[in-house]
Design a protein around this motif. Structure first.
Motif, PDB file in Angstrom:
ATOM      1  N   TRP A  50       0.827  -1.206   0.000  1.00  0.00           N
ATOM      2  CA  TRP A  50       0.000   0.000   0.000  1.00  0.00           C
ATOM      3  C   TRP A  50       0.863   1.259   0.000  1.00  0.00           C
ATOM      4  O   TRP A  50       0.622   2.198  -0.759  1.00  0.00           O
ATOM      5  CB  TRP A  50      -0.923  -0.014   1.212  1.00  0.00           C
ATOM      6  CG  TRP A  50      -1.763   1.224   1.369  1.00  0.00           C
ATOM      7  CD1 TRP A  50      -1.598   2.201   2.317  1.00  0.00           C
ATOM      8  CD2 TRP A  50      -2.876   1.626   0.580  1.00  0.00           C
ATOM      9  NE1 TRP A  50      -2.538   3.181   2.174  1.00  0.00           N
ATOM     10  CE2 TRP A  50      -3.343   2.849   1.105  1.00  0.00           C
ATOM     11  CE3 TRP A  50      -3.532   1.077  -0.522  1.00  0.00           C
ATOM     12  CZ2 TRP A  50      -4.440   3.534   0.579  1.00  0.00           C
ATOM     13  CZ3 TRP A  50      -4.625   1.748  -1.057  1.00  0.00           C
ATOM     14  CH2 TRP A  50      -5.057   2.955  -0.521  1.00  0.00           C
ATOM     15  N   GLY A  51       1.898   1.263   0.819  1.00  0.00           N
ATOM     16  CA  GLY A  51       2.741   2.450   0.888  1.00  0.00           C
ATOM     17  C   GLY A  51       4.019   2.364   0.085  1.00  0.00           C
ATOM     18  O   GLY A  51       4.456   3.366  -0.500  1.00  0.00           O
ATOM     19  N   SER A  56      -1.120   3.503  -2.682  1.00  0.00           N
ATOM     20  CA  SER A  56      -1.909   4.550  -2.034  1.00  0.00           C
ATOM     21  C   SER A  56      -1.910   5.841  -2.836  1.00  0.00           C
ATOM     22  O   SER A  56      -2.882   6.613  -2.790  1.00  0.00           O
ATOM     23  CB  SER A  56      -1.373   4.823  -0.625  1.00  0.00           C
ATOM     24  OG  SER A  56      -0.029   5.285  -0.677  1.00  0.00           O
ATOM     25  N   GLY A  81      -6.149  -1.025  -5.784  1.00  0.00           N
ATOM     26  CA  GLY A  81      -5.833   0.249  -5.152  1.00  0.00           C
ATOM     27  C   GLY A  81      -6.813   1.331  -5.571  1.00  0.00           C
ATOM     28  O   GLY A  81      -7.242   2.154  -4.748  1.00  0.00           O
ATOM     29  N   THR A  84     -10.019   0.795  -3.740  1.00  0.00           N
ATOM     30  CA  THR A  84      -9.860   1.195  -2.340  1.00  0.00           C
ATOM     31  C   THR A  84      -9.948   2.704  -2.180  1.00  0.00           C
ATOM     32  O   THR A  84     -10.666   3.215  -1.301  1.00  0.00           O
ATOM     33  CB  THR A  84      -8.502   0.706  -1.801  1.00  0.00           C
ATOM     34  OG1 THR A  84      -8.409  -0.714  -1.967  1.00  0.00           O
ATOM     35  CG2 THR A  84      -8.353   1.050  -0.326  1.00  0.00           C
ATOM     36  N   ARG A  85      -9.254   3.447  -3.024  1.00  0.00           N
ATOM     37  CA  ARG A  85      -9.269   4.909  -2.924  1.00  0.00           C
ATOM     38  C   ARG A  85     -10.646   5.468  -3.280  1.00  0.00           C
ATOM     39  O   ARG A  85     -11.081   6.475  -2.725  1.00  0.00           O
ATOM     40  CB  ARG A  85      -8.200   5.511  -3.831  1.00  0.00           C
ATOM     41  CG  ARG A  85      -6.779   5.135  -3.426  1.00  0.00           C
ATOM     42  CD  ARG A  85      -5.741   5.946  -4.191  1.00  0.00           C
ATOM     43  NE  ARG A  85      -5.915   5.837  -5.634  1.00  0.00           N
ATOM     44  CZ  ARG A  85      -5.430   4.859  -6.395  1.00  0.00           C
ATOM     45  NH1 ARG A  85      -4.723   3.884  -5.828  1.00  0.00           N
ATOM     46  NH2 ARG A  85      -5.635   4.825  -7.690  1.00  0.00           N
ATOM     47  N   SER A  90      -9.963   9.840   0.849  1.00  0.00           N
ATOM     48  CA  SER A  90      -8.658  10.277   1.355  1.00  0.00           C
ATOM     49  C   SER A  90      -8.274   9.586   2.648  1.00  0.00           C
ATOM     50  O   SER A  90      -7.107   9.611   3.050  1.00  0.00           O
ATOM     51  CB  SER A  90      -8.659  11.796   1.556  1.00  0.00           C
ATOM     52  OG  SER A  90      -9.679  12.169   2.484  1.00  0.00           O
ATOM     53  N   ALA A  92      -8.432   6.393   3.117  1.00  0.00           N
ATOM     54  CA  ALA A  92      -8.106   4.992   2.839  1.00  0.00           C
ATOM     55  C   ALA A  92      -6.774   4.611   3.467  1.00  0.00           C
ATOM     56  O   ALA A  92      -5.811   5.377   3.434  1.00  0.00           O
ATOM     57  CB  ALA A  92      -8.075   4.756   1.335  1.00  0.00           C
ATOM     58  N   THR A  93      -6.727   3.441   4.034  1.00  0.00           N
ATOM     59  CA  THR A  93      -5.519   2.937   4.687  1.00  0.00           C
ATOM     60  C   THR A  93      -5.154   1.567   4.131  1.00  0.00           C
ATOM     61  O   THR A  93      -5.894   0.970   3.334  1.00  0.00           O
ATOM     62  CB  THR A  93      -5.730   2.808   6.201  1.00  0.00           C
ATOM     63  OG1 THR A  93      -6.707   1.780   6.444  1.00  0.00           O
ATOM     64  CG2 THR A  93      -6.206   4.131   6.801  1.00  0.00           C
ATOM     65  N   ALA A  94      -4.035   1.048   4.597  1.00  0.00           N
ATOM     66  CA  ALA A  94      -3.617  -0.291   4.200  1.00  0.00           C
ATOM     67  C   ALA A  94      -4.633  -1.337   4.639  1.00  0.00           C
ATOM     68  O   ALA A  94      -4.814  -2.358   3.972  1.00  0.00           O
ATOM     69  CB  ALA A  94      -2.247  -0.610   4.786  1.00  0.00           C
ATOM     70  N   HIS A  96      -7.887  -0.942   4.683  1.00  0.00           N
ATOM     71  CA  HIS A  96      -8.941  -0.925   3.661  1.00  0.00           C
ATOM     72  C   HIS A  96      -8.489  -1.672   2.404  1.00  0.00           C
ATOM     73  O   HIS A  96      -9.264  -2.408   1.790  1.00  0.00           O
ATOM     74  CB  HIS A  96      -9.299   0.520   3.307  1.00  0.00           C
ATOM     75  CG  HIS A  96      -9.915   1.283   4.432  1.00  0.00           C
ATOM     76  ND1 HIS A  96      -9.478   2.520   4.824  1.00  0.00           N
ATOM     77  CD2 HIS A  96     -10.932   0.962   5.274  1.00  0.00           C
ATOM     78  CE1 HIS A  96     -10.200   2.950   5.843  1.00  0.00           C
ATOM     79  NE2 HIS A  96     -11.091   2.020   6.137  1.00  0.00           N
ATOM     80  N   PHE A  97      -7.247  -1.446   2.024  1.00  0.00           N
ATOM     81  CA  PHE A  97      -6.707  -2.130   0.843  1.00  0.00           C
ATOM     82  C   PHE A  97      -6.698  -3.634   1.061  1.00  0.00           C
ATOM     83  O   PHE A  97      -7.055  -4.412   0.160  1.00  0.00           O
ATOM     84  CB  PHE A  97      -5.303  -1.611   0.558  1.00  0.00           C
ATOM     85  CG  PHE A  97      -4.642  -2.230  -0.639  1.00  0.00           C
ATOM     86  CD1 PHE A  97      -5.258  -2.227  -1.882  1.00  0.00           C
ATOM     87  CD2 PHE A  97      -3.379  -2.804  -0.531  1.00  0.00           C
ATOM     88  CE1 PHE A  97      -4.633  -2.796  -2.993  1.00  0.00           C
ATOM     89  CE2 PHE A  97      -2.759  -3.360  -1.629  1.00  0.00           C
ATOM     90  CZ  PHE A  97      -3.384  -3.364  -2.866  1.00  0.00           C
TER      91      PHE A  97
END
Length: 404
Positions: A50-51, A56, A81, A84-85, A90, A92-94, A96-97
């Protein structure tokens, strides 16, 4: 057929299994404190991706972000991704992913079950997939379900005689994860040595067409990315070649025991030679019994690949499990394989926890014991595939009895 299999729909069992799979990974989400990802087994590749892989930020795989997966998986990650977004905005986190990844994998698991039902796989085998322990372990682990789905579809099309479609599906599967490529030589041999397939040149022509379909299907999705961003596109292949191995592989277990410590190039060479020699023997011996259905040889070849490969990541068992459900003469050895998978999974992750000083902890000896148990079941299944006939659902799909 047992009475309970008549009363219960395997789709409901699969729904429960998928919920358990989500709970297993999702309970700690993206909040990994105190090595909880190893202690409870909730580690997921979705969290760091995610990051660290630009998911993200919506970066385009390969063109804007690194991606150590083949192209179709890279695009699936990008699409998840985007979903998820879109769903979570805004904030959204890991976590959620991870939820979206698990949901997509659940959809693919239901697609595999639907293909089994359409192929008239007997209900006991449908339940073996619907309640699969590997689905609990790996539903939210990463993205290998995409390649698994392609591989299952390829096998079932090959069973119906649709070798051209099966070849295209296997090639596309290898553009998601490499292992479905092992189907392609089997399909080529099926065309080359087909009974009633005409003269030699006609059979050579049929095999050549399959080769062209495989190259074209794989190249269609890979070439555009390879041309524009070769270094990022090839990272999956260079990374795989450069890896020394994983803790549960035969080579690493031998090295940890001090029996055969080898540099990476030597390990690559020997693992390749041992695999190729063993695969040739499996196909050669299995051809005697399964010439009319050579796709049945994919499962033992894949099992041998996992046993001899220098890398045996936990989720690799998800590749093999549905193939065993489809092709194993009996299902009880598949249950032993699933137990070995669970033992190896926790042994490896608890080994990581022990390195950081947490408990429960496992040692390299614990990993060796679990991996040996799993390997014994795999060798049994390989031998059974060569000595036993095809399972009943393959031989007589409309009236096949349950097997156990």
């Amino acid at each position: 057929m047992n009475g309970w299999t008549k009363r219960i729909d395997p789709r409901w069992v699969l729904a429960i299994t998928c919920l358990l799979g989500w709970a297993f990974k999702g309970h700690c989400g993206a909040y990994w404190l105190g090595d909880i990802q190893y202690l409870t087994g909730c580690y997921s590749d979705a969290v760091p991706f995610w990051g660290l892989r630009g998911v993200s930020a919506g970066q385009i795989p390969y063109l804007e972000a690194r991606m150590e997966y083949p192209v179709l998986t890279g695009w699936l990650i990008w699409a998840e991704g985007l979903v998820t977004r879109t769903l979570f905005g805004s904030g959204a986190t890991a976590a959620h992913f991870l939820f979206v990844v698990a949901a997509v994998n659940a959809g693919l698991a239901f697609l595999v079950l639907a293909m089994m039902r359409r192929a008239r796989v007997d209900r006991t085998r449908q339940f073996a997939w619907a309640g699969a322990p590997p689905l609990v372990l790996y539903l939210g682990h990463n993205w290998d379900m995409l390649a698994v789905t392609f591989a299952v579809a390829a096998v079932l099309f090959a069973r119906r005689g649709g070798l051209r479609i099966a070849t295209a599906l296997a090639a596309l599967g290898s553009a998601a994860k490499l292992f479905p490529v092992l189907l392609l030589p089997v399909f080529g041999l099926a065309a080359l040595f087909a009974r009633g397939g005409g003269g030699v040149w006609r059979r050579v022509g049929a095999a050549t067409v399959l080769a062209a379909i495989a190259i074209g299907s794989w190249g269609l999705v890979n070439a555009p990315i390879a041309v524009q961003a070769f270094a990022n596109w090839s990272e999956f292949y260079t990374f795989s070649s450069a890896r020394s191995g994983t803790a549960a592989s035969v080579w690493e277990i031998l090295a940890q025991a001090g029996w055969w410590v080898t540099p990476v190039p030597t390990r690559n060479l020997w693992s390749g030679l041992v695999f190729l020699g063993g695969a040739a023997m499996i196909v050669g011996l299995g051809w005697i019994r399964h010439r009319a259905r050579p796709w049945l040889l994919f499962a033992p070849v894949l099992a041998w690949f996992l046993l001899t490969n220098k890398v045996y990541s936990p989720q690799f068992d998800l590749w093999l499990y549905p193939m065993l459900v489809l092709t194993s003469y009996r299902l009880w050895p598949v249950a032993w394989f699933a137990l070995g998978d669970i033992a190896a999974y926790f042994a490896e992750f608890w080994w990581f926890a022990g390195i950081d000083g947490y408990h429960p902890a496992a040692s390299s000896s614990d990993i060796a014991v679990a991996a040996t148990f799993r390997a014994a079941s795999m060798l049994w299944l390989i031998g059974s595939s060569l000595l036993r006939p095809a399972p009943a659902w393959v031989l007589c799909p409309r009236t096949a009895p349950d097997t156990a």
